[in-house]
Design a protein around this motif. Structure first.
Motif, PDB file in Angstrom:
ATOM      1  N   ARG A 254       0.812  -1.219   0.000  1.00 36.52           N
ATOM      2  CA  ARG A 254       0.000   0.000   0.000  1.00 36.52           C
ATOM      3  C   ARG A 254       0.844   1.266   0.000  1.00 36.52           C
ATOM      4  NH1 ARG A 254      -2.601  -0.498   6.105  1.00 36.52           N
ATOM      5  NH2 ARG A 254      -0.859   0.417   7.264  1.00 36.52           N
ATOM      6  N   ASP A 255       2.008   1.266   0.659  1.00 29.98           N
ATOM      7  CA  ASP A 255       2.840   2.470   0.687  1.00 29.98           C
ATOM      8  C   ASP A 255       3.510   2.706  -0.658  1.00 29.98           C
ATOM      9  OD1 ASP A 255       4.169   0.046   1.515  1.00 29.98           O
ATOM     10  OD2 ASP A 255       5.981   1.237   1.839  1.00 29.98           O
ATOM     11  N   VAL A 256       3.836   1.640  -1.379  1.00 29.10           N
ATOM     12  CA  VAL A 256       4.413   1.780  -2.722  1.00 29.10           C
ATOM     13  C   VAL A 256       3.386   2.416  -3.656  1.00 29.10           C
ATOM     14  CG1 VAL A 256       5.304   0.510  -4.708  1.00 29.10           C
ATOM     15  CG2 VAL A 256       6.006  -0.136  -2.394  1.00 29.10           C
ATOM     16  N   ALA A 257       2.145   1.943  -3.586  1.00 25.30           N
ATOM     17  CA  ALA A 257       1.079   2.515  -4.404  1.00 25.30           C
ATOM     18  C   ALA A 257       0.821   3.972  -4.030  1.00 25.30           C
ATOM     19  CB  ALA A 257      -0.200   1.699  -4.235  1.00 25.30           C
ATOM     20  N   ALA A 258       0.882   4.289  -2.738  1.00 20.44           N
ATOM     21  CA  ALA A 258       0.623   5.660  -2.283  1.00 20.44           C
ATOM     22  C   ALA A 258       1.705   6.617  -2.789  1.00 20.44           C
ATOM     23  CB  ALA A 258       0.549   5.700  -0.763  1.00 20.44           C
ATOM     24  N   ARG A 259       2.952   6.168  -2.816  1.00 20.19           N
ATOM     25  CA  ARG A 259       4.024   7.030  -3.335  1.00 20.19           C
ATOM     26  C   ARG A 259       3.795   7.355  -4.810  1.00 20.19           C
ATOM     27  NH1 ARG A 259       7.161   3.452  -0.161  1.00 20.19           N
ATOM     28  NH2 ARG A 259       7.927   4.477   1.739  1.00 20.19           N
ATOM     29  N   ALA A 260       3.342   6.381  -5.561  1.00 16.43           N
ATOM     30  CA  ALA A 260       3.035   6.630  -6.968  1.00 16.43           C
ATOM     31  C   ALA A 260       1.876   7.617  -7.102  1.00 16.43           C
ATOM     32  CB  ALA A 260       2.699   5.319  -7.673  1.00 16.43           C
ATOM     33  N   GLY A 274      -1.808  20.317 -20.265  1.00 15.76           N
ATOM     34  CA  GLY A 274      -1.888  19.985 -21.686  1.00 15.76           C
ATOM     35  C   GLY A 274      -2.217  18.534 -21.952  1.00 15.76           C
ATOM     36  N   ALA A 275      -1.676  17.639 -21.121  1.00 12.79           N
ATOM     37  CA  ALA A 275      -1.900  16.217 -21.335  1.00 12.79           C
ATOM     38  C   ALA A 275      -3.338  15.805 -21.059  1.00 12.79           C
ATOM     39  CB  ALA A 275      -0.948  15.401 -20.453  1.00 12.79           C
ATOM     40  N   TYR A 276      -4.118  16.699 -20.462  1.00 12.38           N
ATOM     41  CA  TYR A 276      -5.491  16.357 -20.071  1.00 12.38           C
ATOM     42  C   TYR A 276      -6.523  17.193 -20.829  1.00 12.38           C
ATOM     43  CZ  TYR A 276      -2.776  14.287 -16.323  1.00 12.38           C
ATOM     44  OH  TYR A 276      -1.846  13.558 -15.610  1.00 12.38           O
ATOM     45  N   ASP A 277      -6.087  17.887 -21.886  1.00 12.32           N
ATOM     46  CA  ASP A 277      -7.006  18.740 -22.627  1.00 12.32           C
ATOM     47  C   ASP A 277      -8.031  17.950 -23.430  1.00 12.32           C
ATOM     48  OD1 ASP A 277      -5.851  20.996 -21.648  1.00 12.32           O
ATOM     49  OD2 ASP A 277      -4.586  21.392 -23.397  1.00 12.32           O
ATOM     50  N   ASP A 278      -7.746  16.694 -23.690  1.00  9.74           N
ATOM     51  CA  ASP A 278      -8.662  15.880 -24.485  1.00  9.74           C
ATOM     52  C   ASP A 278      -9.543  14.979 -23.639  1.00  9.74           C
ATOM     53  OD1 ASP A 278      -7.637  16.948 -26.851  1.00  9.74           O
ATOM     54  OD2 ASP A 278      -6.038  15.446 -26.934  1.00  9.74           O
ATOM     55  N   GLY A 279      -9.484  15.114 -22.344  1.00  8.01           N
ATOM     56  CA  GLY A 279     -10.324  14.305 -21.481  1.00  8.01           C
ATOM     57  C   GLY A 279      -9.522  13.547 -20.444  1.00  8.01           C
ATOM     58  N   PRO A 280     -10.193  12.733 -19.642  1.00  3.20           N
ATOM     59  CA  PRO A 280      -9.504  11.989 -18.589  1.00  3.20           C
ATOM     60  C   PRO A 280      -8.417  11.075 -19.143  1.00  3.20           C
ATOM     61  CG  PRO A 280     -11.884  11.957 -18.235  1.00  3.20           C
ATOM     62  CD  PRO A 280     -11.660  12.555 -19.588  1.00  3.20           C
ATOM     63  N   ALA A 281      -7.302  11.017 -18.431  1.00  4.42           N
ATOM     64  CA  ALA A 281      -6.214  10.097 -18.765  1.00  4.42           C
ATOM     65  C   ALA A 281      -6.288   8.887 -17.841  1.00  4.42           C
ATOM     66  CB  ALA A 281      -4.860  10.796 -18.614  1.00  4.42           C
ATOM     67  N   VAL A 282      -5.874   7.736 -18.342  1.00  2.69           N
ATOM     68  CA  VAL A 282      -5.925   6.491 -17.578  1.00  2.69           C
ATOM     69  C   VAL A 282      -4.513   5.940 -17.407  1.00  2.69           C
ATOM     70  CG1 VAL A 282      -6.804   4.129 -17.505  1.00  2.69           C
ATOM     71  CG2 VAL A 282      -8.215   5.954 -18.500  1.00  2.69           C
ATOM     72  N   VAL A 283      -4.165   5.559 -16.178  1.00  2.00           N
ATOM     73  CA  VAL A 283      -2.886   4.903 -15.919  1.00  2.00           C
ATOM     74  C   VAL A 283      -3.138   3.676 -15.051  1.00  2.00           C
ATOM     75  CG1 VAL A 283      -1.494   7.002 -16.097  1.00  2.00           C
ATOM     76  CG2 VAL A 283      -2.382   6.296 -13.861  1.00  2.00           C
ATOM     77  N   HIS A 284      -2.249   2.695 -15.160  1.00  8.20           N
ATOM     78  CA  HIS A 284      -2.278   1.518 -14.306  1.00  8.20           C
ATOM     79  C   HIS A 284      -1.171   1.642 -13.270  1.00  8.20           C
ATOM     80  CE1 HIS A 284      -4.262  -1.032 -17.698  1.00  8.20           C
ATOM     81  NE2 HIS A 284      -5.162  -0.438 -16.933  1.00  8.20           N
ATOM     82  N   VAL A 285      -1.544   1.759 -12.004  1.00  7.35           N
ATOM     83  CA  VAL A 285      -0.566   1.749 -10.925  1.00  7.35           C
ATOM     84  C   VAL A 285      -0.412   0.287 -10.525  1.00  7.35           C
ATOM     85  CG1 VAL A 285       0.079   2.683  -8.675  1.00  7.35           C
ATOM     86  CG2 VAL A 285      -1.377   4.021 -10.224  1.00  7.35           C
ATOM     87  N   SER A 363       5.616   7.175 -18.325  1.00  5.48           N
ATOM     88  CA  SER A 363       5.858   8.482 -18.944  1.00  5.48           C
ATOM     89  C   SER A 363       5.427   9.631 -18.029  1.00  5.48           C
ATOM     90  CB  SER A 363       5.117   8.576 -20.280  1.00  5.48           C
ATOM     91  OG  SER A 363       3.707   8.589 -20.076  1.00  5.48           O
ATOM     92  N   LEU A 364       4.499   9.360 -17.125  1.00  5.24           N
ATOM     93  CA  LEU A 364       3.998  10.399 -16.223  1.00  5.24           C
ATOM     94  C   LEU A 364       4.909  10.603 -15.020  1.00  5.24           C
ATOM     95  CD1 LEU A 364       1.641  12.297 -15.268  1.00  5.24           C
ATOM     96  CD2 LEU A 364       0.660  10.290 -14.141  1.00  5.24           C
ATOM     97  N   LEU A 365       5.472   9.507 -14.485  1.00  2.00           N
ATOM     98  CA  LEU A 365       6.219   9.573 -13.232  1.00  2.00           C
ATOM     99  C   LEU A 365       7.724   9.495 -13.465  1.00  2.00           C
ATOM    100  CD1 LEU A 365       4.174   7.154 -10.937  1.00  2.00           C
ATOM    101  CD2 LEU A 365       3.786   9.578 -11.401  1.00  2.00           C
ATOM    102  N   PRO A 366       8.500  10.087 -12.557  1.00  2.00           N
ATOM    103  CA  PRO A 366       9.944   9.846 -12.579  1.00  2.00           C
ATOM    104  C   PRO A 366      10.215   8.366 -12.342  1.00  2.00           C
ATOM    105  CG  PRO A 366       9.368  11.659 -11.094  1.00  2.00           C
ATOM    106  CD  PRO A 366       8.089  11.008 -11.489  1.00  2.00           C
ATOM    107  N   ALA A 367      11.318   7.877 -12.863  1.00  3.17           N
ATOM    108  CA  ALA A 367      11.630   6.455 -12.751  1.00  3.17           C
ATOM    109  C   ALA A 367      11.661   5.989 -11.301  1.00  3.17           C
ATOM    110  CB  ALA A 367      12.963   6.159 -13.433  1.00  3.17           C
ATOM    111  N   THR A 368      12.083   6.867 -10.391  1.00  2.00           N
ATOM    112  CA  THR A 368      12.176   6.483  -8.978  1.00  2.00           C
ATOM    113  C   THR A 368      10.822   6.294  -8.325  1.00  2.00           C
ATOM    114  OG1 THR A 368      12.368   8.844  -8.423  1.00  2.00           O
ATOM    115  CG2 THR A 368      14.424   7.580  -8.638  1.00  2.00           C
ATOM    116  N   ASP A 369       9.771   6.830  -8.935  1.00  2.00           N
ATOM    117  CA  ASP A 369       8.430   6.728  -8.347  1.00  2.00           C
ATOM    118  C   ASP A 369       7.572   5.663  -9.012  1.00  2.00           C
ATOM    119  OD1 ASP A 369       8.658   8.759  -6.362  1.00  2.00           O
ATOM    120  OD2 ASP A 369       8.474  10.282  -7.931  1.00  2.00           O
ATOM    121  N   VAL A 370       8.055   5.044 -10.075  1.00  2.00           N
ATOM    122  CA  VAL A 370       7.318   3.958 -10.708  1.00  2.00           C
ATOM    123  C   VAL A 370       7.360   2.743  -9.778  1.00  2.00           C
ATOM    124  CG1 VAL A 370       7.242   2.375 -12.666  1.00  2.00           C
ATOM    125  CG2 VAL A 370       7.811   4.785 -13.023  1.00  2.00           C
ATOM    126  N   PRO A 371       6.220   2.123  -9.485  1.00  2.00           N
ATOM    127  CA  PRO A 371       6.196   0.997  -8.542  1.00  2.00           C
ATOM    128  C   PRO A 371       7.152  -0.128  -8.946  1.00  2.00           C
ATOM    129  CG  PRO A 371       3.964   1.726  -9.032  1.00  2.00           C
ATOM    130  CD  PRO A 371       4.870   2.456  -9.971  1.00  2.00           C
TER     131      PRO A 371
END
Length: 404
Positions: A254-260, A274-285, A363-371
């Motif tokens: 849970r703490d790994v997911a929370a950091r992301a 800008g990345a959200y001008d076309d609507g909601p964006a979806v990511v998989h944590v 692409s959204l997160l720094p490499a250190t924050d990717v789970p």
């Protein structure tokens, strides 16, 4: 400085968020970073970010979505409590409450009904209505205070239903294999996509993998279906578990997911819209391609805790159709108790061969924050194993041949 308005702090992810924020506050105090006012600069300079929290306990009758802690008191140190209800228009916050939230930059919806055996009404009001009303609240805050307010909706990777192979980070279509819980979360996503309009708050739909306990302490808010299956494998008929040959177990502490989640909030605020001008964006944590197979996870668990496993569980290869039918119809031939209902439903979360794409998350997160989760750590948390393997004791058999 980012101010978050969070609903659902009493749940598993909320407890992980509280822990991460408390750790960041302690570290900031120790490194004298408390004067940082820009989230990006603070992160770059010290590896930390100082966050001010506003916690909205938006649960019916003063309880969490699955019967959690009461409203009186927040697990998030330093946050203040704003009573509300995610099922109500604008989460039940009136004009006075909105005025007190003038510096909120991100509305985060972690509130959900996660008991798969719950009534349909409870699932849809919390998971579908709550998703839409979170967007409406972000709109009201944006209009009232004249600046952009982002909205993050915590969904689940299991809106994939019965989909196999690679599950994309995009809105998904209808699926007959979804459970009622999965359908309620999917409808929440669909409503956000359909109701979003240009000029609305930037929306991020974060689909989370299964959550287990803290990566350091193993502490968990509740024992979900993964824990139930781990605890009851000895009770399975002939100790056999049906699963696809290359089934994966995608789960995060849970703490790994929370950091992301926090990293995503920082990027939305610091990186523009800008990345959200076309609507909601979806990511998989989620772990994605790095998630271990079920077979590998079982072998790791057995090697780390041989004293815990009297017999090795046998994986029986079967089809996705059979797994999905069984997990959707746990009470077809008999009436199991709630724990077994959730366990059988959870079978689809460990027995299907699929990978959750994480390209957009990376692409959204720094490499250190990717789970990043080691399979051995996941096995220890899930099965409650010690940090170091316990040596098996030799049997005390006096008739054993001895060698001097």
């Amino acid at each position: 400085m980012i101010r978050l308005l969070v609903a659902g702090m009493s749940g598993q992810l909320g407890h992980g968020l509280a822990s991460v924020l408390a750790d960041a506050a302690d570290a900031a105090d120790a490194t004298d970073a408390t004067d940082a006012t820009d989230a990006t600069d603070a992160t770059d300079a010290t590896g930390l970010v100082r966050l001010t929290r506003v916690v909205a306990r938006a649960h019916p009758a003063g309880r969490g979505p699955a019967g959690g802690a009461p409203v009186g008191g927040s697990p998030d140190r330093g946050g203040r409590v704003v009573p509300g209800d995610v099922r109500q228009p604008g989460w039940g916050l009136d004009a006075g409450a909105l005025a007190d939230l003038s510096d909120v930059g991100v509305v985060v919806n972690l509130a959900a009904e996660t008991n798969w055996a719950a009534a349909q009404q409870a699932l849809f009001t919390a998971n579908t209505v709550g998703a839409v009303e979170g967007l409406n609240l972000a709109r009201r805050l944006q209009e009232a205070h004249g600046r952009r307010v982002a909205y993050i909706y915590a969904s689940t990777v299991y809106v994939a239903g019965g989909r196999l192979g690679v599950v994309p980070e995009t809105p998904l279509g209808p699926c007959r294999h979804r459970t009622v819980y999965e359908e309620s979360k999917w409808l929440g996503e669909q409503a956000l996509v359909e109701q979003w309009r240009p000029g609305d708050p930037p929306v991020l739909i974060a689909r989370f993998a299964a959550l287990v306990g803290d990566s350091v302490t193993g502490t968990t808010r509740r024992r979900n279906s993964l824990y139930l299956l781990a605890a009851r494998w000895e009770e399975l008929p002939l100790r056999m578990l049906p699963a696809m040959r290359d089934a994966r177990v995608d789960a995060l502490p849970r703490d790994v997911a929370a950091r992301a989640l926090l990293a995503a909030a920082r990027r939305i605020v610091a990186g523009g819209t800008g990345a959200y001008d076309d609507g909601p964006a979806v990511v998989h944590v989620a772990g994605g391609q790095s998630a271990p197979t079920l077979r590998a996870l079982l072998e790791l668990a057995r090697s780390q805790g041989p004293h815990r496993f009297r017999h090795m569980l046998r994986l029986v290869p079967t089809s996705a159709e059979r797994i999905l039918w069984l997990s959707q119809n746990p009470g077809r031939f008999y009436r199991p108790d709630e724990a077994w209902t959730n366990s059988l439903t959870g079978l689809r979360y460990v027995a299907l061969d699929r990978v959750y794409e994480t390209t957009r998350l990376r692409s959204l997160l720094p490499a250190t924050d990717v789970p990043q989760v080691e399979p051995a750590l996941l096995a220890r948390i899930l099965f409650g194993l010690p940090a170091s393997p316990v040596a098996a004791e030799l049997p005390g058999d006096p008739a054993m041949a001895r060698f001097e």
